[in-house]
Design an enzyme around this catalytic site. Structure first.
Site, short mmCIF file in Angstrom:
data_model
loop_
_atom_site.label_atom_id
_atom_site.label_comp_id
_atom_site.label_asym_id
_atom_site.label_seq_id
_atom_site.Cartn_x
_atom_site.Cartn_y
_atom_site.Cartn_z
N LYS A 168 6.51 8.06 -9.09
CA LYS A 168 7.20 8.09 -7.78
C LYS A 168 8.68 8.33 -8.04
CE LYS A 168 9.27 7.43 -3.94
NZ LYS A 168 9.85 6.14 -3.68
N GLY B 43 14.38 9.18 -3.57
CA GLY B 43 15.48 10.04 -3.18
C GLY B 43 16.77 9.72 -3.91
N GLY C 59 14.63 9.93 1.43
CA GLY C 59 15.31 9.28 2.54
C GLY C 59 16.72 9.77 2.79
N ASP D 258 6.58 5.03 -1.95
CA ASP D 258 5.95 4.09 -2.88
C ASP D 258 4.49 3.86 -2.51
OD1 ASP D 258 8.32 3.81 -4.25
OD2 ASP D 258 8.88 1.93 -3.27
N LYS E 23 8.25 -2.74 -3.49
CA LYS E 23 7.91 -2.07 -4.75
C LYS E 23 6.92 -2.91 -5.57
CE LYS E 23 12.11 0.66 -5.04
NZ LYS E 23 11.37 1.86 -4.57
#
Length: 287
Positions: free
Chosen positions: A36, A39, A72, A189, A245
Site C-alpha cells: 500500500k 499519498g 488523498g 489501506d 492501519k
C-alpha cells in the site's frame, strides 16, 4: 598483469557478496507481496523513482508485487482547483456524486498512471487498474452518511493471478463498484488489506509517513502479535491515525496473510530492507 589481478579480485569480491545475498533474494521467490503506497509516501519524483526500482527488483528476483495506492493530497488539491466544496460528518469527508467523480478521475488517472509510468521507466511491465476492472472489488456502502464510501464485500483475484503468470505488476486504484454499478471510493489501506487477504499474500506492506508502531516511550516496536496490538490500542498507546492501519493489519493476518508490516515509505529502499534483510524495517504484525 596487475590490472588483471585487480579485476579478478573485484570479481571474486562481488561474487562472494552475491553469494551471501542469494539466500535473502530467494526467500520470497514466488511470494505475493501487496504494497500500500500512501499519498504522503509518494513524495518527490526522485522518491517515486526509488520506489519503482525497488518494485522492479522484487519482480526480478521472482516476487509477485501488487501495488495499491492512495492519493488523498492529490484529491484535495484537485477538489480545490475545481471548486468542489466538501462537507464533513464526524470529521470525515462526505463523498457525494461530484466528489466521487473527482476521486475516480484523480486516483484511476493522474495518480495511478504516475506510478505505472515510474515502474515502466525502470524496465518493469506495470498495468494500471482500479477495483472496477474485471469486477475485482465488489463493494457495499460503508456508511450512508458518508455517501459513496465503499467497504469491500468480495475480491476476485482472477485477473491478478493472470498478470502474475505474465510477469506483470498490477497497480490498483482503490475504486470499487456495487452490484448495481455505482462507483465507490475505498480507503486505500482497507483495499490493500482486502486484496492481500483474498490472495493469501505472504506480506502486506503498509507504507506511510511514520517509522512504525511506537510504544509508550516513543520507540518503534519491531514485532507485535495480535494480542500486543489489542493491548496497546486499549491502553491508548496506539491512537489516532495508527488505529485504522493496525486494524487493517490485524484483519489481513487473521484472514490468512502471513504477516503485515507498517513502515516508513519515505525511507530509501524501505520495501527491500523489510523483505531482504534480517533486521527488516518498521513494525511487523503476525496473528
Amino acid at each position: 598483469m596487475k590490472k588483471q589481478t585487480a579485476k579478478m579480485r573485484d570479481f571474486l569480491s562481488t561474487a562472494r557478496t552475491l553469494n551471501e545475498a542469494l539466500p535473502y533474494l530467494q526467500r520470497y521467490h514466488g511470494a505475493i507481496v501487496v504494497i500500500k503506497l500512501g499519498g504522503h509516501a509518494m513524495g518527490s519524483d526522485e522518491g517515486m523513482a526509488s520506489f519503482a526500482r525497488d518494485v522492479m527488483l522484487m519482480r526480478t528476483v521472482g516476487v509477485n508485487p501488487v501495488v495499491v495506492h492512495g492519493g488523498g493530497p492529490m484529491i484535495n488539491e484537485m477538489l480545490e482547483k475545481l471548486g468542489v466544496t466538501s462537507t464533513f460528518t464526524r470529521g470525515k469527508r462526505v463523498t457525494d456524486a461530484a466528489t466521487m467523480a473527482v476521486v475516480e478521475m484523480v486516483l484511476s488517472g493522474q495518480v495511478n498512471k504516475r506510478i505505472v509510468q515510474a515502474i515502466n521507466a525502470e524496465g518493469g511491465r506495470a498495468v494500471g487498474l482500479s477495483g472496477k476492472d474485471a469486477s475485482m472489488i465488489t463493494c457495499t456502502m460503508a456508511d450512508p452518511e458518508l455517501g459513496f464510501v465503499g467497504e469491500p464485500s468480495e475480491v476476485d483475484t482472477t485477473l491478478l493471478r493472470q498478470l502474475f503468470e505474465a510477469e506483470m505488476i498490477p497497480v490498483i486504484a482503490p475504486i470499487g463498484a456495487d452490484r448495481d454499478g455505482h462507483s465507490y471510493n475505498i480507503n486505500g489501506d482497507t483495499a490493500a488489506g482486502a486484496i492481500a487477504a483474498a490472495l493469501k499474500a505472504d506480506r502486506l506492506l503498509l507504507l506511510t509517513d511514520v517509522s512504525g508502531v511506537k510504544n509508550a516511550d516513543g520507540e518503534v516496536v519491531t514485532e507485535l502479535s495480535a494480542a500486543d496490538v489489542e493491548a496497546m490500542t486499549e491502553s491508548g498507546v496506539i491512537a489516532g491515525g495508527m488505529i485504522p492501519k493496525t486494524e487493517t493489519a490485524l484483519s489481513a493476518v487473521r484472514a490468512g496473510v502471513r504477516a503485515a508490516v507498517i513502515l516508513d515509505g519515505r525511507a530509501p529502499n524501505a520495501c527491500l530492507l523489510e523483505l531482504f534483510t534480517d533486521h527488516g524495517a518498521g513494525s511487523i504484525i503476525r496473528a
